[in-house]
Design a protein around this motif. Structure first.
Motif, mmCIF file in Angstrom:
data_model
loop_
_atom_site.group_PDB
_atom_site.id
_atom_site.type_symbol
_atom_site.label_atom_id
_atom_site.label_comp_id
_atom_site.label_asym_id
_atom_site.label_seq_id
_atom_site.Cartn_x
_atom_site.Cartn_y
_atom_site.Cartn_z
ATOM 1 N N PHE A 241 -23.149 -8.116 73.698
ATOM 2 C CA PHE A 241 -22.388 -9.092 74.464
ATOM 3 C C PHE A 241 -23.282 -9.842 75.453
ATOM 4 N N ILE B 183 -15.368 -10.134 68.960
ATOM 5 C CA ILE B 183 -16.043 -11.380 69.359
ATOM 6 C C ILE B 183 -17.444 -11.118 69.905
ATOM 7 N N SER B 184 -18.003 -9.964 69.587
ATOM 8 C CA SER B 184 -19.370 -9.648 70.013
ATOM 9 C C SER B 184 -20.346 -10.688 69.471
ATOM 10 N N GLY B 185 -21.522 -10.726 70.041
ATOM 11 C CA GLY B 185 -22.510 -11.702 69.600
ATOM 12 C C GLY B 185 -23.149 -11.375 68.268
ATOM 13 N N ASN C 211 -22.541 -12.838 64.697
ATOM 14 C CA ASN C 211 -21.139 -12.655 64.360
ATOM 15 C C ASN C 211 -20.400 -13.985 64.426
ATOM 16 N N ASN D 262 -19.619 -3.982 65.576
ATOM 17 C CA ASN D 262 -19.862 -5.044 66.551
ATOM 18 C C ASN D 262 -20.851 -4.580 67.602
ATOM 19 N N ASN E 134 -17.773 -14.713 67.169
ATOM 20 C CA ASN E 134 -18.167 -14.945 68.558
ATOM 21 C C ASN E 134 -17.911 -16.416 68.902
#
Length: 219
Positions: A180, A209-211, A128, A177, A131
């Motif tokens: 994390f 903002i998840s990975g 993402n 998403n 992130n």
């Protein structure tokens, strides 16, 4: 290095469980994996009993995958995700782990749509771009080199992927998403942080903002 390997193994196993729950793989189905590399995710598909075609553009990785796996229900082929040498409507599922951000995403999705049978599904997990760790790593030269991002590497944004899927022809679409877990998470903390991460994955704004992004769609 050991902690990173443990996290990678755990993450790949978790992705398979997600794929099984979303795609509901049947024994007689044909699965196309693009960007299989040396088969780290591929080997987890073996127990699905489906017929698997694992593809990559790098011969060296394909040879390593054949050597490491060698299962009867897996065929390794050299293929370009943007220009596949398969007939239209020939696969039930097209999948891949962290591959779309290395290629022309739109072309790869269009090819996936083409080779899928009517009602067929795709399943991908991708980094993402929103992130902070990934965004800074891709845009700061010194950090990019340190984090070992390749020259062609980028990351994806949820709503942009949704738009590409729609324009490629997919009818049912789910891009959410996910993940994390930081790459340097100690092994003893992986499960604890994952539980907390599931809460963050459903939290408005924070989830953006998840990975990773979990990508599923049906033709």
């Amino acid at each position: 290095q050991e902690e990173t390997s443990s996290l990678k193994r755990y993450a790949n196993g978790n992705k398979l469980e997600l794929m099984k729950s979303m795609c509901r793989i049947k024994e007689d189905e044909r699965i196309l994996e693009i960007g299989c590399g040396d088969g780290e995710f591929t080997k987890r598909l073996i127990n699905s009993k489906a017929k698997i075609v694992a593809t990559d553009v790098t011969n060296k990785l394909l040879i390593r995958g054949k050597k490491n796996i060698g299962a009867g229900n897996i065929k390794f082929l050299k293929e370009d995700a943007e220009n596949l040498n398969f007939k239209s409507n020939s696969f039930d599922i097209v999948c891949g782990v962290s591959i779309l951000h290395h290629v022309d995403t739109k072309k790869a999705l269009e090819e996936a749509y083409r080779v899928l049978k009517p009602g067929g599904q795709i399943f991908f997990t991708e980094p993402n771009l929103l992130n902070p760790n990934i965004f800074l790593g891709l845009h700061i030269p010194g950090l990019r080199e340190r984090m070992e991002f390749s020259d062609d590497e980028t990351a994806l944004i949820r709503w942009q992927v949704e738009g590409m899927l729609k324009s490629s022809g997919f009818k049912k679409i789910a891009v959410r998403n996910y993940d994390f877990l930081h790459p340097l998470t100690p092994k003893v903390l992986i499960k604890t942080i994952e539980v907390f991460g599931r809460i963050l994955e459903k939290t408005p704004l924070v989830k953006e903002i998840s990975g990773s992004l979990l990508i599923w769609a049906r033709k």
